[in-house]
Structure formats: structure tokens, C-alpha cells
Design a protein around this motif. Structure first.
Motif, PDB file in Angstrom:
ATOM      1  N   GLY A 175       9.914  85.192  52.932  1.00 49.51           N
ATOM      2  CA  GLY A 175       9.033  84.347  53.741  1.00 49.51           C
ATOM      3  C   GLY A 175       8.163  83.457  52.886  1.00 49.51           C
ATOM      4  N   TYR A 176       7.637  84.029  51.815  1.00 50.55           N
ATOM      5  CA  TYR A 176       6.801  83.261  50.887  1.00 50.55           C
ATOM      6  C   TYR A 176       7.616  82.155  50.217  1.00 50.55           C
ATOM      7  N   LYS A 177       8.829  82.532  49.775  1.00 51.14           N
ATOM      8  CA  LYS A 177       9.673  81.586  49.044  1.00 51.14           C
ATOM      9  C   LYS A 177      10.166  80.451  49.948  1.00 51.14           C
ATOM     10  N   ALA A 178      10.429  80.772  51.224  1.00 55.72           N
ATOM     11  CA  ALA A 178      10.891  79.746  52.160  1.00 55.72           C
ATOM     12  C   ALA A 178       9.835  78.664  52.331  1.00 55.72           C
ATOM     13  N   LEU A 179       8.590  79.080  52.531  1.00 55.75           N
ATOM     14  CA  LEU A 179       7.528  78.088  52.674  1.00 55.75           C
ATOM     15  C   LEU A 179       7.276  77.350  51.369  1.00 55.75           C
ATOM     16  N   ALA A 180       7.365  78.068  50.252  1.00 56.97           N
ATOM     17  CA  ALA A 180       7.154  77.419  48.956  1.00 56.97           C
ATOM     18  C   ALA A 180       8.192  76.327  48.733  1.00 56.97           C
ATOM     19  N   TYR A 181       9.441  76.594  49.104  1.00 62.40           N
ATOM     20  CA  TYR A 181      10.487  75.586  48.918  1.00 62.40           C
ATOM     21  C   TYR A 181      10.255  74.381  49.838  1.00 62.40           C
ATOM     22  N   LEU A 182       9.972  74.658  51.117  1.00 60.58           N
ATOM     23  CA  LEU A 182       9.751  73.560  52.052  1.00 60.58           C
ATOM     24  C   LEU A 182       8.557  72.697  51.636  1.00 60.58           C
ATOM     25  N   ALA A 183       7.527  73.355  51.099  1.00 57.09           N
ATOM     26  CA  ALA A 183       6.311  72.618  50.721  1.00 57.09           C
ATOM     27  C   ALA A 183       6.452  71.941  49.366  1.00 57.09           C
ATOM     28  N   GLU A 184       6.881  72.686  48.369  1.00 50.16           N
ATOM     29  CA  GLU A 184       6.834  72.187  46.990  1.00 50.16           C
ATOM     30  C   GLU A 184       8.063  71.374  46.596  1.00 50.16           C
ATOM     31  N   ALA A 216       0.873  80.196  53.248  1.00 50.05           N
ATOM     32  CA  ALA A 216       0.026  79.203  53.925  1.00 50.05           C
ATOM     33  C   ALA A 216      -1.452  79.476  53.659  1.00 50.05           C
ATOM     34  N   ALA A 217      -1.830  80.768  53.625  1.00 52.72           N
ATOM     35  CA  ALA A 217      -3.229  81.106  53.386  1.00 52.72           C
ATOM     36  C   ALA A 217      -3.670  80.732  51.981  1.00 52.72           C
ATOM     37  N   ALA A 218      -2.727  80.770  51.053  1.00 50.25           N
ATOM     38  CA  ALA A 218      -3.061  80.467  49.650  1.00 50.25           C
ATOM     39  C   ALA A 218      -2.990  78.978  49.348  1.00 50.25           C
ATOM     40  N   HIS A 219      -2.470  78.176  50.288  1.00 46.83           N
ATOM     41  CA  HIS A 219      -2.327  76.740  50.056  1.00 46.83           C
ATOM     42  C   HIS A 219      -2.945  75.999  51.250  1.00 46.83           C
ATOM     43  N   LYS A 220      -4.171  75.594  51.109  1.00 45.10           N
ATOM     44  CA  LYS A 220      -4.945  75.031  52.207  1.00 45.10           C
ATOM     45  C   LYS A 220      -4.391  73.708  52.717  1.00 45.10           C
ATOM     46  N   ASN A 221      -3.547  73.042  51.933  1.00 45.94           N
ATOM     47  CA  ASN A 221      -2.959  71.782  52.391  1.00 45.94           C
ATOM     48  C   ASN A 221      -1.773  72.007  53.330  1.00 45.94           C
ATOM     49  N   ILE A 222      -1.366  73.272  53.502  1.00 48.69           N
ATOM     50  CA  ILE A 222      -0.214  73.594  54.347  1.00 48.69           C
ATOM     51  C   ILE A 222      -0.694  74.094  55.704  1.00 48.69           C
ATOM     52  N   LYS A 223      -0.199  73.466  56.762  1.00 48.18           N
ATOM     53  CA  LYS A 223      -0.491  73.939  58.108  1.00 48.18           C
ATOM     54  C   LYS A 223       0.745  74.650  58.644  1.00 48.18           C
ATOM     55  N   LEU A 224       0.607  75.946  58.921  1.00 50.23           N
ATOM     56  CA  LEU A 224       1.718  76.756  59.431  1.00 50.23           C
ATOM     57  C   LEU A 224       1.482  77.073  60.897  1.00 50.23           C
ATOM     58  N   THR A 225       2.474  76.765  61.724  1.00 51.35           N
ATOM     59  CA  THR A 225       2.408  77.049  63.158  1.00 51.35           C
ATOM     60  C   THR A 225       3.530  78.023  63.511  1.00 51.35           C
ATOM     61  N   ILE A 226       3.187  79.065  64.255  1.00 46.79           N
ATOM     62  CA  ILE A 226       4.143  80.122  64.581  1.00 46.79           C
ATOM     63  C   ILE A 226       4.528  80.059  66.053  1.00 46.79           C
ATOM     64  N   ALA A 227       5.800  80.178  66.335  1.00 46.16           N
ATOM     65  CA  ALA A 227       6.281  80.385  67.706  1.00 46.16           C
ATOM     66  C   ALA A 227       7.092  81.676  67.703  1.00 46.16           C
ATOM     67  N   GLU A 228       6.645  82.655  68.494  1.00 45.71           N
ATOM     68  CA  GLU A 228       7.335  83.947  68.516  1.00 45.71           C
ATOM     69  C   GLU A 228       8.359  83.981  69.640  1.00 45.71           C
ATOM     70  N   ILE A 229       9.565  84.393  69.294  1.00 47.24           N
ATOM     71  CA  ILE A 229      10.635  84.545  70.275  1.00 47.24           C
ATOM     72  C   ILE A 229      10.693  86.008  70.677  1.00 47.24           C
ATOM     73  N   PRO A 230      10.569  86.330  71.961  1.00 42.20           N
ATOM     74  CA  PRO A 230      10.572  87.729  72.379  1.00 42.20           C
ATOM     75  C   PRO A 230      11.848  88.444  71.943  1.00 42.20           C
ATOM     76  N   GLU A 231      11.710  89.714  71.612  1.00 39.39           N
ATOM     77  CA  GLU A 231      12.858  90.514  71.215  1.00 39.39           C
ATOM     78  C   GLU A 231      13.898  90.486  72.325  1.00 39.39           C
ATOM     79  N   MET A 232      15.154  90.443  71.937  1.00 35.81           N
ATOM     80  CA  MET A 232      16.318  90.399  72.830  1.00 35.81           C
ATOM     81  C   MET A 232      16.505  89.035  73.489  1.00 35.81           C
ATOM     82  N   LEU A 233      15.677  88.035  73.122  1.00 30.27           N
ATOM     83  CA  LEU A 233      15.845  86.692  73.680  1.00 30.27           C
ATOM     84  C   LEU A 233      16.051  85.676  72.561  1.00 30.27           C
ATOM     85  N   GLU A 234      16.785  86.100  71.503  1.00 31.16           N
ATOM     86  CA  GLU A 234      16.906  85.229  70.340  1.00 31.16           C
ATOM     87  C   GLU A 234      18.066  84.233  70.445  1.00 31.16           C
ATOM     88  N   ALA A 235      18.650  84.087  71.626  1.00 28.83           N
ATOM     89  CA  ALA A 235      19.765  83.160  71.792  1.00 28.83           C
ATOM     90  C   ALA A 235      19.306  81.729  71.546  1.00 28.83           C
TER      91      ALA A 235
END
Length: 348
Positions: A175-184, A216-235
Motif C-alpha cells: 500500500g505504501y509503495k503503490a502510493l509512493a509510485y503514483l506520487a513520486e 499520505a500521512a507522511a507526505h502532506k502534499n498528497i491528498k488520499l481519498t478512500i472509497a470502501e467497497i462492501p465485502e462480497m460486492l467487489e464486482a
């Protein structure tokens, strides 16, 4: 002789074979009879039991020879069970792990079983010596499994639960590396995440979520927005709606990390629906390296889990457990690899 004493006697001789005390021909019936203080008929019955266990063979009235596969092999015909759902087994990482585990355990003549339901534990004619539980986070399932196997003999694969042995991909690092790649590397400052099952304390999905939040917490220039998909509804339909939620919450999002590949397809569906371009308008990274990742266009960037290292650790840990000696809880994390493809490219 009681049945318990008979089985104990058979187990005693079996253990001598497995520890190499009888490397070839076993002592005579008369010798065993004298040593254990039982009649020859009892020893003949014990030897018959050992044949049923595939530990000996030989000609009646001449000699009994230890099975060379069992001699000095403490793992011979012990039972290890992998417990997983059918959908889990269809995923490339788990299929590869099980295929190679089967080869490894077969090399030491251990009995390898795959169960896909709790009913199979009730119906089988043995108690497992070790259970590898694949990607389960439901405590009620573990409580049932404890009826068939001691908790210290249970290994969890890809579920970092400190109450048990586990071997898990380093999902937090992913998770950390994914955001680092997208950002950096790609230059995204507004990033969305499609998350699921984040309410489970030890879930790999929650750890990926926590790793992304940590970056995101360690990099203040990054705005992270979360959308949670309910379990069993990942289609795809549900994940497409989640992408719409992300963009409504923050219209400036240009990069998305999906907890795993199937919900990453929601980004592709959103792009078609809203005439967006991947990765120019929306970059996306998934997790799992499913087969379809290289058939969608552009190909999906994703994380590949390290199956060879996971197999090596599982094999070594299971062998320690099967020796019957107390083993302190062992926890291992395996680093996944980011496979960069067309769905996320560095911006110039």
C-alpha cells in the motif's frame, strides 16, 4: 491386550522405523515378543498394522523389512491439510503456491490434502498434523479448525494474525509503495483508493489500506481519498460506482490504487462510461497479478506476490511443526513486486 496398548505398541515400532533405528530388516517376531512381553500373535497383529500404514513389507515366515521411504523419515505419511475456498484456489498466486507445496511435501512422502469446506474435516478418517489456512480472517472458522488441530499447528497464509503462525505478503508495504509510485514516479497528488474489508484487524486488505494511509500521512502534499467497497460486492459494477464516489468526493483525482485486481477493473468501466483515458486521465494500480491483467488494454499495473519465497517458508515451518517439538509462534512477511504496465506510466 487393550486397543490403546496395541496402538501404542504399533506406534513405538513405527517411531523406531521413522527415526532410523531399523534401517532395513526388523527384529524377529520372537525378539519383539520377548522385548515387549506380549505373545507372538500380538506382534503379528502389530506387524499387520504397520503394513497397513505402509511402514513395512516382507514375506510371511521369513522377514519383515522397513519401507525405505519411511526409514529415518519423521514426516512419512503425516497429514497436512490446506484449507481454502474454491475461488481462492483459482487465483494464480495460490495455485502456484499449492502446486509447489505439493511437490515439496511429496518429496518427503508426506500426505498432502486440500479441503474446501469444513464438512471435509468431519468426513475424513484422520486428524491433520498441520493445517495451512489460506486467506481466512473469520475467527469462527478458526475456532472450528481448533477441534481438529492444535492452534500451534495452524499456519495462516496471507493473513497476518499474530495469534497464529503466519506467512503473508507485506501488504502494508505494498500500500505504501503503490502510493509512493503514483506520487513520486507518476506525479499524482490527488490519489484515490478502492478499499475493502478494512474492518478486519489482520486482513491483508486492511494492511494495504493502512500502508496507503501511512504514505499520505507522511507526505502532506498528497491528498488520499478512500472509497470502501462492501465485502462480497467487489464486482466491476460495484467498483465502478466506487470510482464515481471517489471522483465526486475529489474531482482532482488522477491516480487510483485498488486493493486487488478485480476491483481495479471498475476504473476501466468508469473510463469507458465517462470517456476517460487510462492512464492519461486516470492511472490505476491493482494487486494480485491476475491473468486478465495482461489482456485488458492498457495492461494493468499490479503487484505480484512472491510465490517461491512463500513456498520455501511454508515448507520449512511446516516441517518444524511436524517434528512434534514445541515451536514458538513464527511470523514472516514476503515482499511483493510492483509490475509497472500501461495503466500507470511516469509523467514527463
Amino acid at each position: 491386550m487393550s486397543e490403546t496398548r496395541f496402538i501404542n505398541l504399533a506406534n513405538t515400532i513405527a517411531e523406531r522405523i521413522k527415526t532410523g533405528q531399523y534401517p532395513d530388516i526388523l527384529p524377529s517376531i520372537a525378539s519383539f515378543s520377548k522385548e515387549f512381553g506380549v505373545c507372538p500373535a500380538t506382534i503379528k497383529r502389530v506387524l499387520s498394522q504397520l503394513r497397513d500404514w505402509d511402514l513395512v513389507d516382507g514375506r510371511q515366515g521369513k522377514y519383515v523389512r522397513a519401507n525405505p521411504k519411511a526409514v529415518g523419515n519423521p514426516y512419512f505419511h503425516k497429514n497436512i491439510v490446506v484449507f481454502a475456498t474454491l475461488s481462492t484456489l483459482s487465483q494464480p498466486f495460490y495455485a502456484t503456491v499449492l502446486e509447489n507445496l505439493n511437490k515439496a511435501f511429496s518429496s518427503i512422502y508426506l500426505c498432502f490434502h486440500v479441503f474446501v469446506s469444513l464438512e471435509q474435516f468431519k468426513e475424513c478418517g484422520f486428524l491433520p498434523d498441520c493445517i495451512i489456512v489460506v486467506n481466512y480472517c473469520d475467527d469462527s472458522v478458526l475456532e472450528i479448525l481448533k477441534n481438529y488441530c492444535h492452534p500451534k499447528n495452524i499456519i495462516k497464509l496471507n493473513h497476518a494474525d499474530k495469534r497464529y503462525h503466519y506467512v503473508a505478503s507485506d501488504s502494508r508495504k505494498a500500500g505504501y509503495k503503490a502510493l509512493a509510485y503514483l506520487a513520486e514516479e507518476c506525479g499524482h497528488t490527488h490519489i484515490g483508493m478502492l478499499a475493502t474489508q478494512i474492518n478486519y484487524t489482520y486482513s491483508c486488505f486492511r494492511l494495504r489500506y493502512e500502508g496507503a494511509c501511512e504514505y499520505a500521512a507522511a507526505h502532506k502534499n498528497i491528498k488520499l481519498t478512500i472509497a470502501e467497497i462492501p465485502e462480497m460486492l467487489e464486482a466491476t459494477e460495484a467498483s465502478c460506482s466506487a470510482v464515481e464516489t471517489l471522483l465526486q468526493t475529489d474531482p482532482c483525482i488522477t491516480g487510483i490504487f485498488a486493493s486487488y485486481d478485480i476491483i481495479a477493473l471498475g476504473v476501466y468501466a468508469y473510463a469507458v462510461k465517462h470517456s476517460c483515458s487510462i492512464p492519461e486521465d486516470l492511472a490505476v494500480i491493482g494487486f494480485d497479478d491476475q491473468r486478465f491483467c495482461q489482456t485488458v488494454y492498457p495492461q494493468l499495473s499490479t503487484f505480484s506476490e512472491n510465490a517461491p519465497e512463500a513456498v520455501d517458508i511454508l515448507f520449512r515451518l511446516a516441517k518444524e511443526i511436524l517434528l512434534g517439538q514445541p515451536v514458538s509462534l513464527q511470523h514472516y512477511t514476503v515482499s511483493p513486486r510492483l509490475l509497472v504496465r500501461g495503466s500507470s506510466i511516469a509523467r514527463k
